[in-house]
Design a protein around this motif. Structure first.
Motif, PDB file in Angstrom:
ATOM      1  N   ASP A  64      33.308  39.352  56.721  1.00 47.32           N
ATOM      2  CA  ASP A  64      31.992  40.003  56.738  1.00 47.32           C
ATOM      3  C   ASP A  64      32.114  41.460  57.187  1.00 47.32           C
ATOM      4  N   LYS A  65      32.955  41.703  58.197  1.00 43.11           N
ATOM      5  CA  LYS A  65      33.180  43.082  58.654  1.00 43.11           C
ATOM      6  C   LYS A  65      33.815  43.906  57.541  1.00 43.11           C
ATOM      7  N   LEU A  66      34.789  43.321  56.858  1.00 47.75           N
ATOM      8  CA  LEU A  66      35.444  44.010  55.757  1.00 47.75           C
ATOM      9  C   LEU A  66      34.447  44.305  54.639  1.00 47.75           C
ATOM     10  N   ASN A  67      33.598  43.344  54.333  1.00 47.16           N
ATOM     11  CA  ASN A  67      32.596  43.542  53.286  1.00 47.16           C
ATOM     12  C   ASN A  67      31.648  44.688  53.637  1.00 47.16           C
ATOM     13  N   ARG A  68      31.212  44.761  54.886  1.00 48.55           N
ATOM     14  CA  ARG A  68      30.330  45.869  55.296  1.00 48.55           C
ATOM     15  C   ARG A  68      31.040  47.216  55.135  1.00 48.55           C
ATOM     16  N   THR A  69      32.323  47.262  55.499  1.00 43.08           N
ATOM     17  CA  THR A  69      33.104  48.497  55.349  1.00 43.08           C
ATOM     18  C   THR A  69      33.175  48.901  53.882  1.00 43.08           C
ATOM     19  N   LEU A  70      33.444  47.933  52.998  1.00 38.69           N
ATOM     20  CA  LEU A  70      33.554  48.225  51.565  1.00 38.69           C
ATOM     21  C   LEU A  70      32.215  48.672  50.989  1.00 38.69           C
ATOM     22  N   ARG A  71      31.139  48.000  51.387  1.00 35.92           N
ATOM     23  CA  ARG A  71      29.801  48.383  50.886  1.00 35.92           C
ATOM     24  C   ARG A  71      29.408  49.778  51.366  1.00 35.92           C
ATOM     25  N   ASP A  72      29.711  50.083  52.613  1.00 37.99           N
ATOM     26  CA  ASP A  72      29.402  51.426  53.132  1.00 37.99           C
ATOM     27  C   ASP A  72      30.166  52.489  52.355  1.00 37.99           C
ATOM     28  N   PHE A  73      31.421  52.195  52.033  1.00 40.49           N
ATOM     29  CA  PHE A  73      32.220  53.153  51.267  1.00 40.49           C
ATOM     30  C   PHE A  73      31.674  53.306  49.847  1.00 40.49           C
ATOM     31  N   ARG A 120      37.280  32.732  51.748  1.00 46.29           N
ATOM     32  CA  ARG A 120      37.167  34.017  51.056  1.00 46.29           C
ATOM     33  C   ARG A 120      36.250  34.000  49.848  1.00 46.29           C
ATOM     34  N   LYS A 121      35.815  32.844  49.392  1.00 48.94           N
ATOM     35  CA  LYS A 121      35.053  32.765  48.136  1.00 48.94           C
ATOM     36  C   LYS A 121      33.860  33.723  48.114  1.00 48.94           C
ATOM     37  N   LYS A 122      33.069  33.708  49.158  1.00 47.12           N
ATOM     38  CA  LYS A 122      31.887  34.576  49.220  1.00 47.12           C
ATOM     39  C   LYS A 122      32.304  36.045  49.203  1.00 47.12           C
ATOM     40  N   PHE A 123      33.304  36.390  50.022  1.00 53.05           N
ATOM     41  CA  PHE A 123      33.788  37.768  50.061  1.00 53.05           C
ATOM     42  C   PHE A 123      34.295  38.208  48.686  1.00 53.05           C
ATOM     43  N   ASP A 124      35.044  37.340  48.025  1.00 53.41           N
ATOM     44  CA  ASP A 124      35.592  37.684  46.711  1.00 53.41           C
ATOM     45  C   ASP A 124      34.480  38.006  45.717  1.00 53.41           C
ATOM     46  N   ARG A 125      33.433  37.199  45.695  1.00 53.66           N
ATOM     47  CA  ARG A 125      32.292  37.470  44.799  1.00 53.66           C
ATOM     48  C   ARG A 125      31.664  38.829  45.124  1.00 53.66           C
ATOM     49  N   GLN A 126      31.512  39.114  46.417  1.00 54.64           N
ATOM     50  CA  GLN A 126      30.907  40.385  46.821  1.00 54.64           C
ATOM     51  C   GLN A 126      31.793  41.564  46.421  1.00 54.64           C
ATOM     52  N   GLU A 127      33.106  41.407  46.573  1.00 58.20           N
ATOM     53  CA  GLU A 127      34.009  42.493  46.218  1.00 58.20           C
ATOM     54  C   GLU A 127      33.989  42.756  44.715  1.00 58.20           C
ATOM     55  N   VAL A 128      33.978  41.711  43.907  1.00 60.98           N
ATOM     56  CA  VAL A 128      33.908  41.885  42.451  1.00 60.98           C
ATOM     57  C   VAL A 128      32.639  42.659  42.088  1.00 60.98           C
ATOM     58  N   GLU A 129      31.543  42.349  42.757  1.00 53.04           N
ATOM     59  CA  GLU A 129      30.277  43.055  42.502  1.00 53.04           C
ATOM     60  C   GLU A 129      30.400  44.544  42.848  1.00 53.04           C
ATOM     61  N   ILE A 130      31.030  44.863  43.966  1.00 50.58           N
ATOM     62  CA  ILE A 130      31.201  46.264  44.371  1.00 50.58           C
ATOM     63  C   ILE A 130      32.049  47.004  43.331  1.00 50.58           C
ATOM     64  N   ALA A 153      36.276  44.250  36.454  1.00 54.24           N
ATOM     65  CA  ALA A 153      36.139  44.162  37.913  1.00 54.24           C
ATOM     66  C   ALA A 153      36.892  42.941  38.442  1.00 54.24           C
ATOM     67  N   LEU A 154      36.771  41.822  37.750  1.00 52.14           N
ATOM     68  CA  LEU A 154      37.469  40.603  38.167  1.00 52.14           C
ATOM     69  C   LEU A 154      38.987  40.804  38.106  1.00 52.14           C
ATOM     70  N   THR A 155      39.464  41.460  37.054  1.00 52.11           N
ATOM     71  CA  THR A 155      40.895  41.724  36.909  1.00 52.11           C
ATOM     72  C   THR A 155      41.396  42.623  38.035  1.00 52.11           C
ATOM     73  N   LEU A 156      40.662  43.690  38.343  1.00 52.43           N
ATOM     74  CA  LEU A 156      41.057  44.587  39.432  1.00 52.43           C
ATOM     75  C   LEU A 156      41.026  43.865  40.776  1.00 52.43           C
TER      76      LEU A 156
END
Length: 198
Positions: A64-73, A120-130, A153-156
């Protein structure tokens, strides 16, 4: 969930994370966590049935902390090409920081990758969206030509997951010149591919 309940749970998760990082998961007991949190065993068992549950909560908290960092970026105003490359390295560095911050927990993290994957499933979905959003920005800017931003996005995302362990272990170089060379090669691969165009 009330604020008090949420705070108590957060305290228990953070105390468990610190103990896991210092002593290791196998050597940390539920009693250790209860004592270190000064909450008592009954309180601990109100929130978590087992050490396994606490481990998953720790992993989810870190993600969750990592996701917030990625979203802020990702909301920064940068050209999409620059944002994508910066995102890749900021993300790899953030994962490396989390893994090293958690000390002996990292051995368990790598050894028990399937349990971590579940968390990680939830985080992975969020990262693909970003990543998809960054790619779509590039398409709107006229910088990227992508037939399907979701598939790209999924490939990356999976490519980044594959780079995590080599990056964390320093196999992609540690000296400034090595890192710059890797960065340039990844930029070239993403934006130019490997085939000579006519």
């Amino acid at each position: 969930m009330s604020i008090t309940v949420s705070k108590t749970r957060d305290v228990l998760v953070d105390v468990a994370r610190q103990l896991f990082a210092r002593m290791g998961i196998d050597r940390t007991t539920m009693n250790d966590i209860a004592q270190a949190s000064q909450k008592g065993r009954r309180t601990l068992y109100t929130y978590f049935k087992s050490k396994e549950e606490i481990f998953l909560a720790v992993v989810e908290s870190e993600l969750d902390k990592l996701n917030r960092t990625l979203r802020d970026f990702a909301v920064q105003k940068l050209p999409a090409e620059e944002k994508l490359i910066a995102f890749i390295y900021m993300r790899l560095d953030a994962v490396k920081t989390i893994v090293f911050r958690n000390g002996t927990l990292r051995a368990k993290f790598f050894r028990d990758i399937w349990r971590v994957e579940k968390a990680r499933k939830k985080f992975d979905r969020q990262e693909v969206e970003i990543i998809r959003n960054i790619l779509e920005e590039g398409v709107r800017e006229g910088t990227f030509a992508i037939p399907d931003a979701g598939v790209t996005a999924l490939t990356l995302h999976y490519a980044l997951k594959g780079l995590e362990v080599p990056y964390i272990r320093g196999f992609m170089g540690t000296a400034e010149a090595e890192l710059a060379s890797h960065r340039e090669n990844i930029r070239h691969l993403i934006f130019n591919g490997i085939k000579i165009t006519e």
